[in-house]
Scaffold this motif. Structure first.
Motif, short mmCIF file in Angstrom:
data_model
loop_
_atom_site.label_atom_id
_atom_site.label_comp_id
_atom_site.label_asym_id
_atom_site.label_seq_id
_atom_site.Cartn_x
_atom_site.Cartn_y
_atom_site.Cartn_z
N PRO A 179 0.84 -1.24 0.00
CA PRO A 179 0.08 0.00 -0.11
C PRO A 179 0.89 1.40 -0.02
O PRO A 179 1.90 1.40 0.65
CB PRO A 179 -0.88 -0.23 1.29
CG PRO A 179 -0.92 -1.67 1.57
CD PRO A 179 0.41 -2.00 1.10
N VAL B 112 0.64 5.51 0.00
CA VAL B 112 -0.37 6.80 -0.12
C VAL B 112 -0.73 7.16 -1.53
O VAL B 112 0.16 7.50 -2.21
CB VAL B 112 0.14 7.92 0.81
CG1 VAL B 112 1.38 8.56 0.22
CG2 VAL B 112 -0.88 8.91 1.21
N LEU C 120 -4.07 9.46 5.92
CA LEU C 120 -4.17 8.04 6.32
C LEU C 120 -4.55 8.24 7.91
O LEU C 120 -4.08 8.98 8.38
CB LEU C 120 -2.64 7.69 6.15
CG LEU C 120 -2.27 7.46 4.64
CD1 LEU C 120 -1.10 6.90 4.64
CD2 LEU C 120 -3.28 6.54 3.89
N THR D 26 -1.83 1.39 8.71
CA THR D 26 -3.42 1.65 8.65
C THR D 26 -4.03 0.39 8.26
O THR D 26 -3.55 -0.80 8.34
CB THR D 26 -3.22 2.46 7.14
OG1 THR D 26 -3.01 1.58 5.90
CG2 THR D 26 -2.51 3.62 7.28
N THR E 106 1.85 1.05 5.24
CA THR E 106 1.77 2.06 4.07
C THR E 106 3.00 2.85 3.74
O THR E 106 3.26 3.46 4.60
CB THR E 106 0.18 2.80 4.07
OG1 THR E 106 -0.48 1.53 4.52
CG2 THR E 106 0.06 3.62 2.87
#
Length: 262
Positions: free
Chosen positions: A33, A35, A50, A171, A176
């Motif tokens: 993942p 952002v 986030l 997250t 992430t």
């Protein structure tokens, strides 16, 4: 979707474009993942906001495996950048990095990354410290760390490039990535930086990585060579105790190189 504005009036030309390109490049393999960039401007990025959660050991292990898959996506060469410019350092005082693609890690790490920083850090290292740093750079330039634990020679990996614990947000989607200095590099660069200030459940992260991408015995002894750039950068940017730590690590690198080549 709420957002987060990352802004710096008068930012160096290409700074935010490089970050946006780096995030897109890291997201492309869909391994980890990353952002999301909502808007890019000359002096800002508007990012997905986030929400942090507390990671579990299982989350950390899963992230380690995902990071291995990201690295395996590869890059054009060592030092190759997904943008025209590349940067390292905090928002208020980043410095620019070369983006030349090199065929081997030794040339990239020693010539393009370490030697320029060693020159800038020299006044804070002193004569003896600078000599120790120079010996370590020479050992790296000789190719001792082109592989892992002296085995073979690594191809360029797709690395985050500034993966200390503050640039890994936990997250609901898992670990992430944010704030990269993305480039083609050695996969141990990211693993070394995760150990620098102690990422949560670091042992689980490394176990997950090894499960996805097995490592030779003794590979953790190579990590100081891959942490060296970040340490010297901290000497230049922040001074303080990072000088003594850099000299200590330089001596470890020289000793490790000797073990790998004898």
């Amino acid at each position: 979707m709420s957002d987060f504005l990352k802004q710096r009036p008068g930012a160096p030309q290409g700074f935010f474009a490089a970050e946006a390109a780096g995030l897109a490049w890291l997201a492309a393999p869909r391994a980890v993942p990353v952002v999301e960039v909502l808007e890019e401007g000359e002096d800002h990025l508007r990012l997905e906001r986030l929400e942090s959660v507390r990671p579990s050991p299982e989350d950390a292990r899963a992230f380690g495996g995902r990071l291995a898959h990201l690295h395996d996506a590869g890059a054009e060469g060592f030092g190759a950048s997904p943008s025209d410019t590349s940067w390292f350092g905090p928002l208020d005082s980043p410095f620019e990095l070369p983006t030349t693609a090199r065929e081997d890690f030794a040339t990239f790490w020693a010539q393009d990354r370490l030697e320029p920083l060693a020159r800038r850090a020299s006044p804070q290292l002193g004569a003896d410290g600078s000599a120790a740093v120079s010996r370590a750079i020479d050992a790296i330039a000789g190719g001792a760390f082109d592989g892992v634990s002296g085995q073979g020679r690594e191809d360029a990996s797709r690395v985050h490039g500034d993966l200390w614990s503050g640039n890994l947000m936990w997250t609901d989607a898992g670990g992430t990535l944010i704030d990269p200095s993305a480039h083609g590099g050695h996969r141990l660069e990211d693993l070394a930086l995760l150990t620098m200030f102690g990422a949560p459940h670091i042992d689980a992260i490394l176990a997950g990585y090894e499960a996805a991408h097995p490592m030779p015995t003794g590979w953790r002894e190579d990590l100081p060579a891959h942490l060296f750039f970040a340490l010297l950068a901290h000497v230049v940017l922040f001074g303080g105790g990072y000088g003594a730590e850099s000299v200590r690590v330089a001596e470890q690198i020289t000793e490790r190189a000797r073990d790998l080549t004898t």
